[in-house]
Design a protein around this motif. Structure first.
Motif, PDB file in Angstrom:
ATOM      1  N   SER A   9      -0.426  27.472  38.537  1.00  0.00           N
ATOM      2  CA  SER A   9      -1.423  26.420  38.795  1.00  0.00           C
ATOM      3  C   SER A   9      -1.433  25.321  37.737  1.00  0.00           C
ATOM      4  N   THR A  10      -0.689  25.489  36.639  1.00  0.00           N
ATOM      5  CA  THR A  10      -0.727  24.476  35.576  1.00  0.00           C
ATOM      6  C   THR A  10       0.432  23.490  35.642  1.00  0.00           C
ATOM      7  N   GLY A  11       1.345  23.672  36.599  1.00  0.00           N
ATOM      8  CA  GLY A  11       2.513  22.794  36.694  1.00  0.00           C
ATOM      9  C   GLY A  11       2.250  21.583  37.572  1.00  0.00           C
ATOM     10  N   SER A  12       3.314  20.879  37.894  1.00  0.00           N
ATOM     11  CA  SER A  12       3.209  19.654  38.683  1.00  0.00           C
ATOM     12  C   SER A  12       2.621  19.931  40.073  1.00  0.00           C
ATOM     13  N   ILE A  13       3.189  20.880  40.804  1.00  0.00           N
ATOM     14  CA  ILE A  13       2.666  21.213  42.139  1.00  0.00           C
ATOM     15  C   ILE A  13       1.307  21.898  42.025  1.00  0.00           C
ATOM     16  N   GLY A  14       1.159  22.782  41.034  1.00  0.00           N
ATOM     17  CA  GLY A  14      -0.103  23.510  40.860  1.00  0.00           C
ATOM     18  C   GLY A  14      -1.277  22.574  40.621  1.00  0.00           C
ATOM     19  N   THR A  15      -1.116  21.611  39.704  1.00  0.00           N
ATOM     20  CA  THR A  15      -2.241  20.714  39.391  1.00  0.00           C
ATOM     21  C   THR A  15      -2.515  19.764  40.571  1.00  0.00           C
ATOM     22  N   GLN A  16      -1.465  19.382  41.290  1.00  0.00           N
ATOM     23  CA  GLN A  16      -1.698  18.512  42.459  1.00  0.00           C
ATOM     24  C   GLN A  16      -2.361  19.290  43.603  1.00  0.00           C
ATOM     25  N   THR A  17      -2.092  20.602  43.674  1.00  0.00           N
ATOM     26  CA  THR A  17      -2.791  21.447  44.650  1.00  0.00           C
ATOM     27  C   THR A  17      -4.282  21.450  44.319  1.00  0.00           C
ATOM     28  N   LEU A  18      -4.584  21.556  43.030  1.00  0.00           N
ATOM     29  CA  LEU A  18      -6.002  21.544  42.623  1.00  0.00           C
ATOM     30  C   LEU A  18      -6.638  20.171  42.860  1.00  0.00           C
ATOM     31  N   ASP A  19      -5.844  19.092  42.766  1.00  0.00           N
ATOM     32  CA  ASP A  19      -6.363  17.750  43.116  1.00  0.00           C
ATOM     33  C   ASP A  19      -6.778  17.717  44.592  1.00  0.00           C
ATOM     34  N   VAL A  20      -5.937  18.320  45.441  1.00  0.00           N
ATOM     35  CA  VAL A  20      -6.232  18.360  46.883  1.00  0.00           C
ATOM     36  C   VAL A  20      -7.496  19.186  47.128  1.00  0.00           C
ATOM     37  N   VAL A  21      -7.611  20.311  46.430  1.00  0.00           N
ATOM     38  CA  VAL A  21      -8.791  21.176  46.565  1.00  0.00           C
ATOM     39  C   VAL A  21     -10.049  20.397  46.156  1.00  0.00           C
ATOM     40  N   ARG A  22      -9.955  19.703  45.019  1.00  0.00           N
ATOM     41  CA  ARG A  22     -11.081  18.935  44.477  1.00  0.00           C
ATOM     42  C   ARG A  22     -11.511  17.838  45.454  1.00  0.00           C
ATOM     43  N   ALA A  23     -10.526  17.143  46.041  1.00  0.00           N
ATOM     44  CA  ALA A  23     -10.839  16.020  46.931  1.00  0.00           C
ATOM     45  C   ALA A  23     -11.454  16.484  48.250  1.00  0.00           C
ATOM     46  N   ASN A  24     -11.082  17.662  48.719  1.00  0.00           N
ATOM     47  CA  ASN A  24     -11.582  18.129  50.006  1.00  0.00           C
ATOM     48  C   ASN A  24     -12.892  18.906  49.916  1.00  0.00           C
ATOM     49  N   GLY A  25     -13.019  19.679  48.857  1.00  0.00           N
ATOM     50  CA  GLY A  25     -14.279  20.394  48.631  1.00  0.00           C
ATOM     51  C   GLY A  25     -14.561  21.583  49.541  1.00  0.00           C
ATOM     52  N   ASP A  26     -13.600  21.997  50.385  1.00  0.00           N
ATOM     53  CA  ASP A  26     -13.878  23.162  51.236  1.00  0.00           C
ATOM     54  C   ASP A  26     -12.809  24.247  51.113  1.00  0.00           C
ATOM     55  N   ILE A  27     -12.155  24.303  49.950  1.00  0.00           N
ATOM     56  CA  ILE A  27     -11.198  25.385  49.693  1.00  0.00           C
ATOM     57  C   ILE A  27     -11.666  26.130  48.449  1.00  0.00           C
ATOM     58  N   GLN A  28     -11.671  27.454  48.554  1.00  0.00           N
ATOM     59  CA  GLN A  28     -12.027  28.293  47.417  1.00  0.00           C
ATOM     60  C   GLN A  28     -10.723  28.752  46.741  1.00  0.00           C
ATOM     61  N   VAL A  29     -10.619  28.588  45.429  1.00  0.00           N
ATOM     62  CA  VAL A  29      -9.431  29.063  44.703  1.00  0.00           C
ATOM     63  C   VAL A  29      -9.771  30.427  44.114  1.00  0.00           C
ATOM     64  N   CYS A  30      -9.127  31.486  44.628  1.00  0.00           N
ATOM     65  CA  CYS A  30      -9.506  32.824  44.125  1.00  0.00           C
ATOM     66  C   CYS A  30      -8.635  33.263  42.962  1.00  0.00           C
ATOM     67  N   ALA A  31      -7.497  32.566  42.711  1.00  0.00           N
ATOM     68  CA  ALA A  31      -6.669  32.957  41.566  1.00  0.00           C
ATOM     69  C   ALA A  31      -5.824  31.803  41.068  1.00  0.00           C
ATOM     70  N   VAL A  32      -5.684  31.743  39.754  1.00  0.00           N
ATOM     71  CA  VAL A  32      -4.829  30.733  39.104  1.00  0.00           C
ATOM     72  C   VAL A  32      -3.852  31.487  38.191  1.00  0.00           C
ATOM     73  N   SER A  33      -2.756  30.844  37.811  1.00  0.00           N
ATOM     74  CA  SER A  33      -1.812  31.541  36.922  1.00  0.00           C
ATOM     75  C   SER A  33      -0.895  30.558  36.224  1.00  0.00           C
ATOM     76  N   ALA A  34      -0.362  31.017  35.076  1.00  0.00           N
ATOM     77  CA  ALA A  34       0.528  30.167  34.289  1.00  0.00           C
ATOM     78  C   ALA A  34       1.457  31.025  33.444  1.00  0.00           C
ATOM     79  N   GLY A  35       2.504  30.399  32.944  1.00  0.00           N
ATOM     80  CA  GLY A  35       3.392  31.077  32.011  1.00  0.00           C
ATOM     81  C   GLY A  35       2.683  31.226  30.675  1.00  0.00           C
ATOM     82  N   SER A  36       2.332  30.097  30.044  1.00  0.00           N
ATOM     83  CA  SER A  36       1.734  30.172  28.709  1.00  0.00           C
ATOM     84  C   SER A  36       0.639  29.145  28.438  1.00  0.00           C
ATOM     85  N   ASN A  37       0.421  28.216  29.359  1.00  0.00           N
ATOM     86  CA  ASN A  37      -0.547  27.143  29.100  1.00  0.00           C
ATOM     87  C   ASN A  37      -1.989  27.628  29.295  1.00  0.00           C
ATOM     88  N   ILE A  38      -2.473  28.403  28.322  1.00  0.00           N
ATOM     89  CA  ILE A  38      -3.794  29.008  28.515  1.00  0.00           C
ATOM     90  C   ILE A  38      -4.949  28.029  28.317  1.00  0.00           C
TER      91      ILE A  38
END
Ligand code: NAD
Ligand code: MG
Length: 382
Positions: A9-38
């Protein structure tokens, strides 16, 4: 309300997925993940309140646990963590925004748990498409393409029967070095290769675009996603990335999907398929657009594409060797240990020494991946 889990969720596609979630407001994110960007993961946990967060390394996971001790989010790590994330009972869609073959096992786990897959992680289909596609059919889950070319084809095929496809026309920008000779590529730097003309993406795929390996991976990805033969796929260079890809049908009609380059469109299309939603952003202005240029790819200079097609034709375990050798070579190039053109030589050498195993199972794919890395370490001195 839809519920999604995001691998990477911290990469290019991951953060843009969260942009889409933020803009729509009707998706629940139940899990996020990353290699090391804590640090970024912590802010995602505080904003999206996921039930689970996965980190690759245990030490980072411990640190993250301390940082978010005031939240109810559970922290997991390693492959077990990614597998737990992939199969979470509350999730409906797994977004595979992780980079590399590491995505194979979580994708398989998610399919077996009945999740639809919003697939950005092309390396999984390239190496294990022969396992993933039948598994998706068996478990009646959808593989929804996020890669812009495949999303374009998917959009063109909406309401069409796949048996009426004559040809898939995958467009390519040609990358930052389009028009250069092999001689001119000898001395290009990491910085030069990271300057993509149209897209801002993670570093691995940006290098893959410069070598045209990315287009090769996309041809293999398309073959599995749309069930066509390799000779039904043509790569067309279209430098400005306005046409995202096209389908030619048996009656000669060609359908194309056009738009300004923005990965949020294919991400949103995959998340809401078959619904189309409003997406803010620039629109194509046909009064200012005077021409759309086309060219054939230069396969002599940019060997990534013909080598990928050779790997796809050999089939079985050869695409794994192609992909694993490329993953390692790109990491070495980014670490400034090899030259740009060495990437091609490493892939070609790894493919040459490999004896194809037909229809490899998951264990064999992972063994071939490890064997390819070992071969590179033993032959190349960095
Ligand atoms: P990126 O490097 O920006 O992000 C990768 C993500 O994976 C990050 O969140 C990173 O933390 C995570 N990750 C890496 N290793 C991990 C590990 N061991 N465990 C857990 N997480 C790990 O990459 P990207 O550009 O977003 O690309 C992701 C995938 O999508 C790739 O397969 C790429 O080919 C594909 N893709 C990307 C784009 C794009 O525009 N960026 C377009 C089409 C396809
Ligand atoms: Mg693409």
């Amino acid at each position: 309300m839809k519920t999604i889990a995001i691998l990477g969720s911290t990469g290019s596609i991951g953060t843009q997925t969260l942009d889409v979630v933020r803009a729509n407001g009707d998706i629940q994110v139940c899990a996020v993940s990353a290699g090391s960007n804590i640090r970024m993961l912590e802010s995602q946990i505080r904003e999206f309140h996921p039930k689970l967060a996965a980190v690759w390394e245990e030490s980072y996971a411990r640190e993250l646990k301390d940082r978010v001790a005031d939240t109810p989010t559970k922290i997991v790590w390693g492959m077990d963590g990614l597998l737990e994330l992939a199969a979470m009972p509350e999730s409906e869609i797994l977004v595979t925004a992780i980079v590399g073959m590491i995505g194979i096992q979580p994708t398989i786990a998610a399919i077996k748990a009945g999740k639809d897959i919003a697939l950005a992680n092309k390396e999984t289909l390239v190496t294990a498409g022969h396992l993933i596609m039948p598994l998706a059919e068996k478990y009646k889950v959808r593989i929804l393409p996020v890669d812009s070319e495949h999303s374009a084809i998917f959009q063109c095929l909406h309401g069409e029967e796949s048996k009426t496809i004559e040809k898939l026309l995958i467009t390519a920008s040609g990358g930052p070095f389009r028009g250069r000779t092999r001689e001119e590529l000898k001395s290009v730097t990491v910085e030069d290769a990271l300057k993509h003309p149209n897209w801002s993406m993670g570093s691995k795929i940006t290098i893959d675009s410069a070598t045209m390996v990315n287009k090769g991976l996309e041809v293999m990805e398309a073959r599995w996603l749309f069930g066509v033969d390799l000779d039904q796929i043509q790569v067309v260079v279209q430098p400005k990335s306005i046409i995202h890809s096209m389908v030619e049908f048996q009656d000669g009609a060609v359908m194309a999907q056009l738009g300004t380059p923005d990965m949020k469109l294919p991400i949103q299309y995959a998340l809401y398929y078959p619904q189309r939603r409003f997406l803010a952003g620039d629109r194509l202005d046909f009064s200012a657009l005077t021409q759309i240029e086309f060219a054939n790819p230069d396969q002599e200079t940019f060997r990534g594409l013909p080598m990928a097609i050779e790997a796809a034709k050999a089939g079985g375990s050869m695409p794994t060797v192609f992909n694993a050798a490329n993953e390692r070579a790109v990491a070495l190039f980014l670490a400034r240990k090899i030259h740009f053109l060495d990437i091609y030589d490493i892939i070609a050498g790894a493919m040459e020494q490999h004896k194809v195993v037909q229809a490899p199972d998951l264990a064999k794919i992972l063994e071939v991946e490890a064997g390819t890395y070992e071969w590179i370490e033993s032959r190349w001195h960095f």
